[in-house]
Design a protein around this motif. Structure first.
Motif, PDB file in Angstrom:
ATOM      1  N   GLY A  10     -18.453  28.730  59.204  1.00 30.81           N
ATOM      2  CA  GLY A  10     -18.014  27.191  59.512  1.00 30.81           C
ATOM      3  C   GLY A  10     -18.573  26.707  61.047  1.00 30.81           C
ATOM      4  N   PRO A  11     -17.804  25.779  61.593  1.00 26.61           N
ATOM      5  CA  PRO A  11     -18.379  25.208  62.646  1.00 26.61           C
ATOM      6  C   PRO A  11     -18.297  26.101  63.927  1.00 26.61           C
ATOM      7  N   ALA A  12     -18.857  25.819  64.947  1.00 26.74           N
ATOM      8  CA  ALA A  12     -18.972  26.670  66.188  1.00 26.74           C
ATOM      9  C   ALA A  12     -17.721  27.027  66.612  1.00 26.74           C
ATOM     10  N   ASP A  13     -16.515  26.295  66.391  1.00 24.67           N
ATOM     11  CA  ASP A  13     -15.322  26.721  66.776  1.00 24.67           C
ATOM     12  C   ASP A  13     -14.744  28.252  66.397  1.00 24.67           C
ATOM     13  N   VAL A  14     -15.372  28.416  64.936  1.00 19.83           N
ATOM     14  CA  VAL A  14     -14.918  29.738  64.534  1.00 19.83           C
ATOM     15  C   VAL A  14     -15.181  31.082  65.392  1.00 19.83           C
ATOM     16  N   LEU A  15     -16.100  30.785  66.342  1.00 23.32           N
ATOM     17  CA  LEU A  15     -16.422  31.906  67.310  1.00 23.32           C
ATOM     18  C   LEU A  15     -15.479  32.215  68.218  1.00 23.32           C
ATOM     19  N   HIS A  16     -15.164  33.544  68.561  1.00 27.33           N
ATOM     20  CA  HIS A  16     -14.415  33.669  69.803  1.00 27.33           C
ATOM     21  C   HIS A  16     -15.081  35.180  70.220  1.00 27.33           C
ATOM     22  N   VAL A  17     -14.517  35.084  71.610  1.00 27.92           N
ATOM     23  CA  VAL A  17     -15.073  36.628  72.253  1.00 27.92           C
ATOM     24  C   VAL A  17     -13.663  37.629  72.303  1.00 27.92           C
ATOM     25  N   VAL A  18     -14.107  38.803  71.746  1.00 32.08           N
ATOM     26  CA  VAL A  18     -13.049  39.925  71.544  1.00 32.08           C
ATOM     27  C   VAL A  18     -13.580  41.025  72.223  1.00 32.08           C
ATOM     28  N   HIS A  19     -12.602  41.887  72.304  1.00 31.46           N
ATOM     29  CA  HIS A  19     -13.021  43.372  72.858  1.00 31.46           C
ATOM     30  C   HIS A  19     -13.250  44.191  71.365  1.00 31.46           C
ATOM     31  N   ILE A  20     -14.050  44.932  71.490  1.00 32.24           N
ATOM     32  CA  ILE A  20     -14.529  45.939  70.455  1.00 32.24           C
ATOM     33  C   ILE A  20     -14.923  47.377  70.869  1.00 32.24           C
ATOM     34  N   PRO A  21     -15.186  48.281  70.129  1.00 29.96           N
ATOM     35  CA  PRO A  21     -15.552  49.419  70.605  1.00 29.96           C
ATOM     36  C   PRO A  21     -16.991  49.516  70.962  1.00 29.96           C
ATOM     37  N   ASP A  22     -17.206  50.314  72.297  1.00 31.99           N
ATOM     38  CA  ASP A  22     -18.455  50.453  72.736  1.00 31.99           C
ATOM     39  C   ASP A  22     -19.455  51.163  71.870  1.00 31.99           C
ATOM     40  N   PRO A  23     -20.671  50.437  71.364  1.00 31.71           N
ATOM     41  CA  PRO A  23     -21.615  51.303  70.398  1.00 31.71           C
ATOM     42  C   PRO A  23     -22.280  52.391  71.257  1.00 31.71           C
ATOM     43  N   GLN A  24     -22.467  53.534  70.482  1.00 28.67           N
ATOM     44  CA  GLN A  24     -23.373  54.722  71.122  1.00 28.67           C
ATOM     45  C   GLN A  24     -24.507  54.881  70.403  1.00 28.67           C
ATOM     46  N   PRO A  25     -25.520  55.227  71.183  1.00 31.73           N
ATOM     47  CA  PRO A  25     -27.152  55.366  70.694  1.00 31.73           C
ATOM     48  C   PRO A  25     -27.105  56.665  69.896  1.00 31.73           C
ATOM     49  N   GLY A  26     -27.999  56.458  68.889  1.00 34.10           N
ATOM     50  CA  GLY A  26     -28.364  57.647  68.294  1.00 34.10           C
ATOM     51  C   GLY A  26     -29.733  58.320  68.578  1.00 34.10           C
ATOM     52  N   PRO A  27     -30.124  59.254  67.685  1.00 35.98           N
ATOM     53  CA  PRO A  27     -31.365  59.632  68.011  1.00 35.98           C
ATOM     54  C   PRO A  27     -32.574  58.549  68.082  1.00 35.98           C
ATOM     55  N   GLY A  28     -33.176  58.740  68.941  1.00 32.07           N
ATOM     56  CA  GLY A  28     -34.333  57.519  69.179  1.00 32.07           C
ATOM     57  C   GLY A  28     -34.056  56.232  69.623  1.00 32.07           C
ATOM     58  N   GLU A  29     -32.647  56.058  69.906  1.00 27.80           N
ATOM     59  CA  GLU A  29     -32.166  54.816  70.334  1.00 27.80           C
ATOM     60  C   GLU A  29     -31.802  54.769  71.949  1.00 27.80           C
ATOM     61  N   VAL A  30     -31.679  53.379  72.218  1.00 27.95           N
ATOM     62  CA  VAL A  30     -31.216  53.281  73.800  1.00 27.95           C
ATOM     63  C   VAL A  30     -29.975  52.263  73.879  1.00 27.95           C
ATOM     64  N   ARG A  31     -29.073  52.158  74.578  1.00 29.78           N
ATOM     65  CA  ARG A  31     -27.982  51.235  74.736  1.00 29.78           C
ATOM     66  C   ARG A  31     -28.307  50.529  76.010  1.00 29.78           C
ATOM     67  N   VAL A  32     -28.401  49.304  75.707  1.00 27.34           N
ATOM     68  CA  VAL A  32     -28.763  48.442  76.897  1.00 27.34           C
ATOM     69  C   VAL A  32     -27.410  47.608  77.104  1.00 27.34           C
ATOM     70  N   ARG A  33     -27.089  47.550  78.639  1.00 28.83           N
ATOM     71  CA  ARG A  33     -26.124  46.623  79.083  1.00 28.83           C
ATOM     72  C   ARG A  33     -26.552  45.193  79.445  1.00 28.83           C
ATOM     73  N   VAL A  34     -26.192  44.351  78.499  1.00 29.53           N
ATOM     74  CA  VAL A  34     -26.708  42.917  78.176  1.00 29.53           C
ATOM     75  C   VAL A  34     -26.434  42.135  79.330  1.00 29.53           C
ATOM     76  N   LEU A  35     -27.525  41.366  80.097  1.00 28.01           N
ATOM     77  CA  LEU A  35     -27.197  40.520  81.142  1.00 28.01           C
ATOM     78  C   LEU A  35     -27.342  39.225  80.476  1.00 28.01           C
ATOM     79  N   ALA A  36     -28.256  38.939  79.637  1.00 33.97           N
ATOM     80  CA  ALA A  36     -28.520  37.627  79.089  1.00 33.97           C
ATOM     81  C   ALA A  36     -28.741  37.861  77.633  1.00 33.97           C
ATOM     82  N   ALA A  37     -28.449  36.914  76.920  1.00 34.33           N
ATOM     83  CA  ALA A  37     -28.711  36.779  75.467  1.00 34.33           C
ATOM     84  C   ALA A  37     -29.170  35.242  74.878  1.00 34.33           C
TER      85      ALA A  37
END
Length: 301
Positions: A10-37
């Motif tokens: 739908g339109p932009a207002d279908v978006l909302h900010v929620v709390h979800i579980p933190d992702p965990q890096p697997g082998p060969g991966e890194v986790r980044v604390r995002v500062l800008a997107a």
């Protein structure tokens, strides 16, 4: 962690900010604390339901571009460390406080490039750089960039100038000064474009379309060979006129090259910033196609 999600198309207002579980890096991966997107037209299309091939599962996270700092390493990662500033591409999960990505796809962020600018350059750098390479833009060319004030057009203009080409850039009149600062000769998009280009006395030899609509037909009318007309937005018009679709794939090396140019001050990208909490407004700005610079979410100060 906080993340932007949507529970239905739908339109932009279908978006909302929620709390979800933190992702965990697997082998060969890194986790980044995002500062800008970065926020892309692709994100808008996915949220609207106009990308049927994109795998969406509600509630769906969103976002393709990030810049931040590594805060966790998966097994086997050797060349990166916690605390390294990085940027790169992801898939439908970048508008969040944390993102997990393959270590091999991460690009180191130079000190000279701030996090919002780094995030703003991710997709545009890869798309513009790949398109110019595919179209063979080089010394002696006169490149016509349709939508030169957009993010891809902004980077394409600067890269083409660095490659030795002359650039004509279409934009709305209020963006002409910006197009000039990027090193291009501005013209106004719309039905008068062909006449305006001809009045310049410059014969375009190649065109990059980031606008759609009549842009490819106008390029053909100006005498540009169809095989040297590329579009990143209008597959239908490309097929109709024998032009090329030049959506270059993701390439960390191509991104790293443009980021290095940005660190040297040779490529610039204006940014229009919104806090993550205002993701709806950010999407509306992209959807309007009249944002003043690349739209970026500031996830952390």
């Amino acid at each position: 962690m906080r993340a932007a999600v949507f529970d239905r198309f739908g339109p932009a207002d279908v978006l909302h900010v929620v709390h979800i579980p933190d992702p965990q890096p697997g082998p060969g991966e890194v986790r980044v604390r995002v500062l800008a997107a970065g926020v892309q037209p692709f994100d808008v299309a996915v949220r609207q339901g106009n990308m049927p091939w994109a795998k969406v599962e509600f509630p769906q996270t969103i976002g393709q571009e990030y810049a931040g700092v590594i805060d966790a390493l998966g097994a086997g990662v050797r060349d990166l460390a916690v605390g390294d500033p990085v940027l790169g591409s992801t898939m439908l999960n970048g508008h969040a406080e944390l993102v997990v990505v393959a270590a091999e796809n991460v690009v180191r962020k130079p000190r000279e490039v701030d996090f919002p600018t780094a995030a703003a350059l991710v997709a545009a750098a890869q798309t513009a750089g790949g398109a110019l390479l595919e179209l063979g833009v080089g010394p002696g060319d006169v490149l016509l960039v349709h939508a030169a004030a957009g993010s891809v057009g902004t980077v394409a203009t600067q890269l083409a100038r660095l490659a030795g080409a002359t650039v004509i850039g279409s934009a709305s009149p209020e963006n002409h000064d910006r197009v000039r600062r990027q090193g291009a000769v501005p013209v106004t998009y719309g039905p008068g474009l062909v006449s305006e280009v001809r009045e310049l006395g410059l014969q375009p030899t190649v065109a990059l379309d980031g606008a759609g609509a009549e842009a490819i037909a106008q390029s053909v009318q100006l005498g540009i060979a169809p095989e040297r007309i590329g579009t990143v937005v209008d597959d239908k018009a490309a097929a109709e006129h024998g032009a090329r679709v030049v959506r270059a794939g993701r390439d960390p090396k191509r991104l790293a090259h443009v980021i290095d140019l940005a660190a040297q001050g040779k490529v610039r990208m204006p940014v229009q910033a919104f806090p993550l909490a205002d993701v709806v407004d950010a999407h509306r700005a992209v959807e309007s196609r009249h944002s003043h610079g690349k739209v970026v979410l500031i996830v952390e100060p």
